[in-house]
Design an enzyme around this catalytic site. Structure first.
Site, PDB file in Angstrom:
ATOM      1  N   HIS A 108      19.909  10.913 -40.925  1.00 35.57           N
ATOM      2  CA  HIS A 108      18.529  10.543 -40.619  1.00 35.57           C
ATOM      3  C   HIS A 108      17.574  11.642 -41.061  1.00 35.57           C
ATOM      4  O   HIS A 108      17.947  12.817 -41.121  1.00 35.57           O
ATOM      5  CB  HIS A 108      18.345  10.280 -39.118  1.00 35.57           C
TER       6      HIS A 108
ATOM      7  N   ASN B 263      18.663  17.538 -40.432  1.00 34.82           N
ATOM      8  CA  ASN B 263      19.586  18.557 -39.949  1.00 34.82           C
ATOM      9  C   ASN B 263      21.000  18.195 -40.350  1.00 34.82           C
ATOM     10  O   ASN B 263      21.469  17.092 -40.062  1.00 34.82           O
ATOM     11  CB  ASN B 263      19.484  18.659 -38.421  1.00 34.82           C
TER      12      ASN B 263
ATOM     13  N   ASP C 101      11.115   8.491 -32.471  1.00 34.54           N
ATOM     14  CA  ASP C 101      12.037   9.382 -31.760  1.00 34.54           C
ATOM     15  C   ASP C 101      11.781   9.271 -30.259  1.00 34.54           C
ATOM     16  O   ASP C 101      10.628   9.197 -29.825  1.00 34.54           O
ATOM     17  CB  ASP C 101      11.843  10.830 -32.245  1.00 34.54           C
ATOM     18  N   ILE C 102      12.852   9.274 -29.485  1.00 36.09           N
ATOM     19  CA  ILE C 102      12.730   9.123 -28.026  1.00 36.09           C
ATOM     20  C   ILE C 102      12.083  10.359 -27.382  1.00 36.09           C
ATOM     21  O   ILE C 102      11.502  10.270 -26.298  1.00 36.09           O
ATOM     22  CB  ILE C 102      14.128   8.813 -27.421  1.00 36.09           C
TER      23      ILE C 102
ATOM     24  N   HIS D 297      13.696  13.106 -40.089  1.00 41.15           N
ATOM     25  CA  HIS D 297      12.567  13.084 -39.165  1.00 41.15           C
ATOM     26  C   HIS D 297      11.278  13.134 -39.995  1.00 41.15           C
ATOM     27  O   HIS D 297      11.150  13.975 -40.888  1.00 41.15           O
ATOM     28  CB  HIS D 297      12.548  14.330 -38.278  1.00 41.15           C
TER      29      HIS D 297
ATOM     30  N   VAL E 238      22.897  13.931 -33.757  1.00 44.42           N
ATOM     31  CA  VAL E 238      23.369  12.553 -33.970  1.00 44.42           C
ATOM     32  C   VAL E 238      23.973  12.496 -35.369  1.00 44.42           C
ATOM     33  O   VAL E 238      23.290  12.804 -36.359  1.00 44.42           O
ATOM     34  CB  VAL E 238      22.222  11.524 -33.823  1.00 44.42           C
TER      35      VAL E 238
HETATM   36  P1  5GP Z   1      19.033  15.663 -34.869  1.00 43.08           P
HETATM   37  O1  5GP Z   1      19.046  16.774 -33.859  1.00 43.08           O
HETATM   38  O2  5GP Z   1      20.405  15.051 -35.016  1.00 43.08           O
HETATM   39  O3  5GP Z   1      18.405  16.015 -36.164  1.00 43.08           O
HETATM   40  O4  5GP Z   1      18.058  14.555 -34.285  1.00 43.08           O
HETATM   41  C1  5GP Z   1      18.418  13.552 -33.404  1.00 43.08           C
HETATM   42  C2  5GP Z   1      17.135  12.974 -32.830  1.00 43.08           C
HETATM   43  O5  5GP Z   1      17.454  11.732 -32.238  1.00 43.08           O
HETATM   44  C3  5GP Z   1      16.475  13.824 -31.747  1.00 43.08           C
HETATM   45  O6  5GP Z   1      15.150  14.155 -32.139  1.00 43.08           O
HETATM   46  C4  5GP Z   1      16.491  12.907 -30.504  1.00 43.08           C
HETATM   47  O7  5GP Z   1      15.320  13.019 -29.726  1.00 43.08           O
HETATM   48  C5  5GP Z   1      16.646  11.530 -31.104  1.00 43.08           C
HETATM   49  N1  5GP Z   1      17.355  10.573 -30.260  1.00 43.08           N
HETATM   50  C6  5GP Z   1      18.526  10.791 -29.590  1.00 43.08           C
HETATM   51  N2  5GP Z   1      18.898   9.676 -28.942  1.00 43.08           N
HETATM   52  C7  5GP Z   1      17.939   8.744 -29.193  1.00 43.08           C
HETATM   53  C8  5GP Z   1      17.785   7.378 -28.793  1.00 43.08           C
HETATM   54  O8  5GP Z   1      18.580   6.808 -28.056  1.00 43.08           O
HETATM   55  N3  5GP Z   1      16.681   6.736 -29.259  1.00 43.08           N
HETATM   56  C9  5GP Z   1      15.774   7.334 -30.070  1.00 43.08           C
HETATM   57  N4  5GP Z   1      14.729   6.599 -30.464  1.00 43.08           N
HETATM   58  N5  5GP Z   1      15.901   8.609 -30.475  1.00 43.08           N
HETATM   59  C10 5GP Z   1      16.969   9.301 -30.038  1.00 43.08           C
END
Ligand code: 5GP
Length: 127
Positions: free
Chosen positions: A107, A94, A36-37, A109, A103
């Protein structure tokens, strides 16, 4: 984006296609895992399907049982390979706005490497 419609230009689709770099942890023909970034813990890996699913809901409804099983089995393997199975880890997925999904490509985590505390910040009911 219309709710529930898969957008082929989401950020994880671009990572899968190699259009955006990511620190890959694991890859096969069905699954990609990368860091994760914005890590929430020392280990924070995102495991994504290569199949086009918007969220957990979409994945479980549309994917074949074998693909669902294979995906979750792979998550377990990655956690084990990271050495997380010994002290523990958390998996989170999520779905939708109440869960703050940001996103819209399914996915999971994998988070670990330190004591993670309450399930939801400020909530001690799960301790
Ligand atoms: P969500 O909130 O959809 O469950 O999680 C999306 C995750 O994607 C977040 O933890 C965010 O930090 C990660 N993320 C968003 N953009 C990028 C990216 O460009 N690269 C990587 N490696 N992670 C990303």
């Amino acid at each position: 984006m219309e709710e529930g419609v898969y957008d082929k230009n989401n950020i994880f689709a671009k990572i899968i296609r190699g259009e955006i770099p990511a620190k890959k942890v694991y890859e096969d023909e069905k699954v990609l895992a990368f860091n994760d970034i914005q890590p929430a813990a020392p280990v924070h890996i995102l495991v994504v399907t290569k199949g086009e699913y918007v969220s957990f809901n979409d994945f479980v409804q549309k994917a074949k049982a074998e693909e669902v099983k294979g995906f979750f089995a792979r998550i377990q393997k990655i956690a084990e390979e990271q050495g997380l199975d010994k002290n523990g880890y958390r998996i989170i997925t999520n779905h939708g706005s109440d869960a703050s999904q940001s996103v819209f490509h399914f996915h999971v985590h994998i988070i670990g490497g330190r004591p993670l505390g309450a399930l939801i910040p400020g909530d001690t009911s799960h301790r």
